[in-house]
Write a protein that holds these residues in place. Structure first.
Motif, PDB file in Angstrom:
ATOM      1  N   SER A 152      -6.011 -18.443  -0.388  1.00  0.00           N
ATOM      2  CA  SER A 152      -4.611 -18.357  -0.767  1.00  0.00           C
ATOM      3  C   SER A 152      -4.414 -18.861  -2.189  1.00  0.00           C
ATOM      4  O   SER A 152      -5.197 -19.662  -2.704  1.00  0.00           O
ATOM      5  CB  SER A 152      -3.747 -19.165   0.201  1.00  0.00           C
ATOM      6  N   ARG A 153      -3.353 -18.404  -2.823  1.00  0.00           N
ATOM      7  CA  ARG A 153      -3.094 -18.729  -4.218  1.00  0.00           C
ATOM      8  C   ARG A 153      -2.752 -20.200  -4.367  1.00  0.00           C
ATOM      9  O   ARG A 153      -1.970 -20.754  -3.597  1.00  0.00           O
ATOM     10  CB  ARG A 153      -1.939 -17.881  -4.748  1.00  0.00           C
ATOM     11  N   ALA A 154      -3.311 -20.833  -5.398  1.00  0.00           N
ATOM     12  CA  ALA A 154      -3.004 -22.227  -5.704  1.00  0.00           C
ATOM     13  C   ALA A 154      -2.129 -22.334  -6.947  1.00  0.00           C
ATOM     14  O   ALA A 154      -1.119 -23.022  -6.947  1.00  0.00           O
ATOM     15  CB  ALA A 154      -4.281 -23.037  -5.888  1.00  0.00           C
ATOM     16  N   SER A 155      -2.517 -21.636  -8.026  1.00  0.00           N
ATOM     17  CA  SER A 155      -1.740 -21.689  -9.260  1.00  0.00           C
ATOM     18  C   SER A 155      -2.220 -20.597 -10.189  1.00  0.00           C
ATOM     19  O   SER A 155      -3.210 -19.915  -9.926  1.00  0.00           O
ATOM     20  CB  SER A 155      -1.879 -23.052  -9.945  1.00  0.00           C
ATOM     21  N   GLY A 156      -1.505 -20.443 -11.312  1.00  0.00           N
ATOM     22  CA  GLY A 156      -1.920 -19.492 -12.317  1.00  0.00           C
ATOM     23  C   GLY A 156      -1.208 -18.153 -12.205  1.00  0.00           C
ATOM     24  O   GLY A 156      -0.287 -17.975 -11.408  1.00  0.00           O
ATOM     25  N   PRO A 157      -1.659 -17.176 -12.972  1.00  0.00           N
ATOM     26  CA  PRO A 157      -0.986 -15.867 -13.017  1.00  0.00           C
ATOM     27  C   PRO A 157      -1.005 -15.077 -11.712  1.00  0.00           C
ATOM     28  O   PRO A 157      -0.072 -14.325 -11.455  1.00  0.00           O
ATOM     29  CB  PRO A 157      -1.747 -15.116 -14.120  1.00  0.00           C
ATOM     30  N   PRO A 158      -2.051 -15.170 -10.875  1.00  0.00           N
ATOM     31  CA  PRO A 158      -2.060 -14.321  -9.673  1.00  0.00           C
ATOM     32  C   PRO A 158      -0.833 -14.575  -8.803  1.00  0.00           C
ATOM     33  O   PRO A 158      -0.408 -15.716  -8.619  1.00  0.00           O
ATOM     34  CB  PRO A 158      -3.349 -14.733  -8.952  1.00  0.00           C
ATOM     35  N   GLU A 159      -0.288 -13.518  -8.249  1.00  0.00           N
ATOM     36  CA  GLU A 159       0.870 -13.627  -7.379  1.00  0.00           C
ATOM     37  C   GLU A 159       0.499 -13.555  -5.910  1.00  0.00           C
ATOM     38  O   GLU A 159       1.391 -13.555  -5.046  1.00  0.00           O
ATOM     39  CB  GLU A 159       1.870 -12.513  -7.711  1.00  0.00           C
ATOM     40  N   ARG A 160      -0.783 -13.480  -5.620  1.00  0.00           N
ATOM     41  CA  ARG A 160      -1.226 -13.364  -4.230  1.00  0.00           C
ATOM     42  C   ARG A 160      -2.605 -13.994  -4.101  1.00  0.00           C
ATOM     43  O   ARG A 160      -3.204 -14.414  -5.089  1.00  0.00           O
ATOM     44  CB  ARG A 160      -1.269 -11.887  -3.815  1.00  0.00           C
ATOM     45  N   GLY A 161      -3.096 -14.044  -2.891  1.00  0.00           N
ATOM     46  CA  GLY A 161      -4.408 -14.627  -2.660  1.00  0.00           C
ATOM     47  C   GLY A 161      -5.537 -13.646  -2.908  1.00  0.00           C
ATOM     48  O   GLY A 161      -5.326 -12.484  -3.269  1.00  0.00           O
ATOM     49  N   LEU A 162      -6.756 -14.121  -2.717  1.00  0.00           N
ATOM     50  CA  LEU A 162      -7.927 -13.268  -2.891  1.00  0.00           C
ATOM     51  C   LEU A 162      -7.951 -12.184  -1.818  1.00  0.00           C
ATOM     52  O   LEU A 162      -7.542 -12.400  -0.680  1.00  0.00           O
ATOM     53  CB  LEU A 162      -9.202 -14.103  -2.798  1.00  0.00           C
ATOM     54  N   PHE A 163      -8.472 -11.042  -2.194  1.00  0.00           N
ATOM     55  CA  PHE A 163      -8.623  -9.957  -1.240  1.00  0.00           C
ATOM     56  C   PHE A 163      -9.809 -10.253  -0.313  1.00  0.00           C
ATOM     57  O   PHE A 163     -10.832 -10.765  -0.738  1.00  0.00           O
ATOM     58  CB  PHE A 163      -8.838  -8.633  -1.966  1.00  0.00           C
ATOM     59  N   GLU A 164      -9.648  -9.882   0.944  1.00  0.00           N
ATOM     60  CA  GLU A 164     -10.680 -10.150   1.947  1.00  0.00           C
ATOM     61  C   GLU A 164     -11.253  -8.855   2.498  1.00  0.00           C
ATOM     62  O   GLU A 164     -10.568  -7.846   2.602  1.00  0.00           O
ATOM     63  CB  GLU A 164     -10.106 -10.973   3.095  1.00  0.00           C
ATOM     64  N   TYR A 165     -12.552  -8.927   2.847  1.00  0.00           N
ATOM     65  CA  TYR A 165     -13.195  -7.846   3.566  1.00  0.00           C
ATOM     66  C   TYR A 165     -13.069  -8.091   5.069  1.00  0.00           C
ATOM     67  O   TYR A 165     -13.135  -9.231   5.536  1.00  0.00           O
ATOM     68  CB  TYR A 165     -14.685  -7.758   3.217  1.00  0.00           C
ATOM     69  N   GLN A 166     -12.916  -7.013   5.812  1.00  0.00           N
ATOM     70  CA  GLN A 166     -13.019  -7.126   7.260  1.00  0.00           C
ATOM     71  C   GLN A 166     -14.475  -7.422   7.624  1.00  0.00           C
ATOM     72  O   GLN A 166     -15.389  -6.921   6.978  1.00  0.00           O
ATOM     73  CB  GLN A 166     -12.565  -5.833   7.925  1.00  0.00           C
ATOM     74  N   TYR A 167     -14.678  -8.190   8.648  1.00  0.00           N
ATOM     75  CA  TYR A 167     -16.041  -8.537   9.046  1.00  0.00           C
ATOM     76  C   TYR A 167     -16.160  -8.519  10.563  1.00  0.00           C
ATOM     77  O   TYR A 167     -15.167  -8.548  11.288  1.00  0.00           O
ATOM     78  CB  TYR A 167     -16.424  -9.924   8.511  1.00  0.00           C
ATOM     79  N   LYS A 168     -17.408  -8.469  11.011  1.00  0.00           N
ATOM     80  CA  LYS A 168     -17.707  -8.618  12.426  1.00  0.00           C
ATOM     81  C   LYS A 168     -19.121  -9.155  12.555  1.00  0.00           C
ATOM     82  O   LYS A 168     -19.930  -9.073  11.608  1.00  0.00           O
ATOM     83  CB  LYS A 168     -17.559  -7.287  13.174  1.00  0.00           C
ATOM     84  N   LEU A 169     -19.411  -9.700  13.698  1.00  0.00           N
ATOM     85  CA  LEU A 169     -20.730 -10.258  13.970  1.00  0.00           C
ATOM     86  C   LEU A 169     -21.476  -9.322  14.907  1.00  0.00           C
ATOM     87  O   LEU A 169     -20.969  -8.949  15.961  1.00  0.00           O
ATOM     88  CB  LEU A 169     -20.602 -11.652  14.582  1.00  0.00           C
ATOM     89  N   ALA A 170     -22.668  -8.943  14.498  1.00  0.00           N
ATOM     90  CA  ALA A 170     -23.516  -8.074  15.308  1.00  0.00           C
ATOM     91  C   ALA A 170     -24.817  -8.807  15.567  1.00  0.00           C
ATOM     92  O   ALA A 170     -25.707  -8.850  14.710  1.00  0.00           O
ATOM     93  CB  ALA A 170     -23.772  -6.748  14.611  1.00  0.00           C
ATOM     94  N   GLY A 171     -24.894  -9.425  16.741  1.00  0.00           N
ATOM     95  CA  GLY A 171     -26.063 -10.241  17.028  1.00  0.00           C
ATOM     96  C   GLY A 171     -26.099 -11.458  16.132  1.00  0.00           C
ATOM     97  O   GLY A 171     -25.182 -12.280  16.130  1.00  0.00           O
ATOM     98  N   ASP A 172     -27.142 -11.576  15.334  1.00  0.00           N
ATOM     99  CA  ASP A 172     -27.277 -12.691  14.395  1.00  0.00           C
ATOM    100  C   ASP A 172     -26.942 -12.286  12.963  1.00  0.00           C
ATOM    101  O   ASP A 172     -27.291 -13.009  12.021  1.00  0.00           O
ATOM    102  CB  ASP A 172     -28.710 -13.247  14.449  1.00  0.00           C
ATOM    103  N   SER A 173     -26.280 -11.148  12.779  1.00  0.00           N
ATOM    104  CA  SER A 173     -25.982 -10.648  11.439  1.00  0.00           C
ATOM    105  C   SER A 173     -24.480 -10.665  11.171  1.00  0.00           C
ATOM    106  O   SER A 173     -23.669 -10.430  12.076  1.00  0.00           O
ATOM    107  CB  SER A 173     -26.515  -9.223  11.257  1.00  0.00           C
ATOM    108  N   LEU A 174     -24.149 -10.921   9.924  1.00  0.00           N
ATOM    109  CA  LEU A 174     -22.767 -10.841   9.457  1.00  0.00           C
ATOM    110  C   LEU A 174     -22.586  -9.498   8.756  1.00  0.00           C
ATOM    111  O   LEU A 174     -23.289  -9.187   7.799  1.00  0.00           O
ATOM    112  CB  LEU A 174     -22.450 -11.989   8.494  1.00  0.00           C
ATOM    113  N   ILE A 175     -21.642  -8.713   9.242  1.00  0.00           N
ATOM    114  CA  ILE A 175     -21.429  -7.365   8.733  1.00  0.00           C
ATOM    115  C   ILE A 175     -20.003  -7.251   8.222  1.00  0.00           C
ATOM    116  O   ILE A 175     -19.059  -7.739   8.849  1.00  0.00           O
ATOM    117  CB  ILE A 175     -21.687  -6.313   9.838  1.00  0.00           C
ATOM    118  N   ILE A 176     -19.839  -6.609   7.061  1.00  0.00           N
ATOM    119  CA  ILE A 176     -18.506  -6.408   6.493  1.00  0.00           C
ATOM    120  C   ILE A 176     -18.241  -4.920   6.325  1.00  0.00           C
ATOM    121  O   ILE A 176     -19.166  -4.110   6.215  1.00  0.00           O
ATOM    122  CB  ILE A 176     -18.348  -7.122   5.135  1.00  0.00           C
ATOM    123  N   HIS A 177     -16.968  -4.578   6.317  1.00  0.00           N
ATOM    124  CA  HIS A 177     -16.568  -3.203   6.082  1.00  0.00           C
ATOM    125  C   HIS A 177     -16.438  -3.009   4.571  1.00  0.00           C
ATOM    126  O   HIS A 177     -15.469  -3.447   3.958  1.00  0.00           O
ATOM    127  CB  HIS A 177     -15.233  -2.907   6.768  1.00  0.00           C
TER     128      HIS A 177
END
Length: 217
Positions: A152-177
């Protein structure tokens, strides 16, 4: 009159071309004409391939990258309570893109099964943000944008937070869309985070007390 002398109006005797010679010449001309047409078609096809690739490339890449889930590695590569840098190969990249096909992201592991995967780009103008574990902040080196550890935004010019990737867990792996670049239309971390504003005391007699007001970033 001698035998070497000829009448003034006499002409040399030239045999007319035979029908076989005419047919051979016609066949030769027809062959060369067809060969030139075939060469022109081949050259046009060679020149048209890059053009069609340029025009249809974005659509083909978009279709091939839709729904692309990319592994960032094993879950054990990201300890609980830490934020680490990871990278993956863009599914929309071509085979000849080389190192430019790699895309970086920040992975925050909140608990055993809970993660946050942030795009490395600042939500202001896209500069790559850096993670500072000591202050638990993402900081943008370009224009001073700052984000909390949850994106989430703390300060400065940005008007919003960081963009996030969707993710899921497949077994022991971290997978993102990774087929879609995070935008406002997909998923973004814009949760409000209260900041504490310390106001100066009115008189010296009240120097032992402080007052704080919460306000939204």
């Amino acid at each position: 009159m001698s035998d070497l002398e000829q009448p003034a109006n006499s002409t040399p005797n030239i045999d007319a071309p035979s029908s076989d010679a005419k047919a051979a010449a016609h066949t030769r001309r027809a062959f060369l004409f067809k060969l030139s047409i075939m060469l022109n078609v081949a050259v046009g096809a060679v020149l048209a391939v890059p053009l069609f690739g340029y025009l249809l490339g974005p659509a083909m890449k978009k279709g091939s990258s839709a729904g692309a889930w990319i592994s960032l590695g094993g879950i054990s590569d990201f300890p609980v309570g830490e934020t680490r840098l990871a990278d993956f190969r863009s599914p929309a990249a071509s085979f000849d893109d080389g190192e430019t096909a790699k895309v970086a992201c920040w992975v925050r592991r909140i608990s055993e099964r809970q993660f946050q995967v942030f795009a490395i780009n600042c939500a202001h103008l896209g500069c790559p943000v850096r993670w500072f574990a000591q202050s638990k902040l993402f900081l943008c080196p370009c224009h001073g944008g700052a984000y909390y550890e949850d994106g989430s935004r703390a300060s400065g010019p940005p008007e919003r937070g960081l963009f996030e990737y969707q993710y899921k867990l497949a077994g022991d792996s971290l997978i993102i869309h990774a087929g879609d670049m995070p935008t406002l239309a997909t998923q973004a971390s814009c949760k409000p985070k209260p900041l504490i504003q310390i106001t100066p005391v009115a008189t010296e007699s009240a120097s032992t007390t402080t007052r704080s007001d919460e306000w939204q970033a």
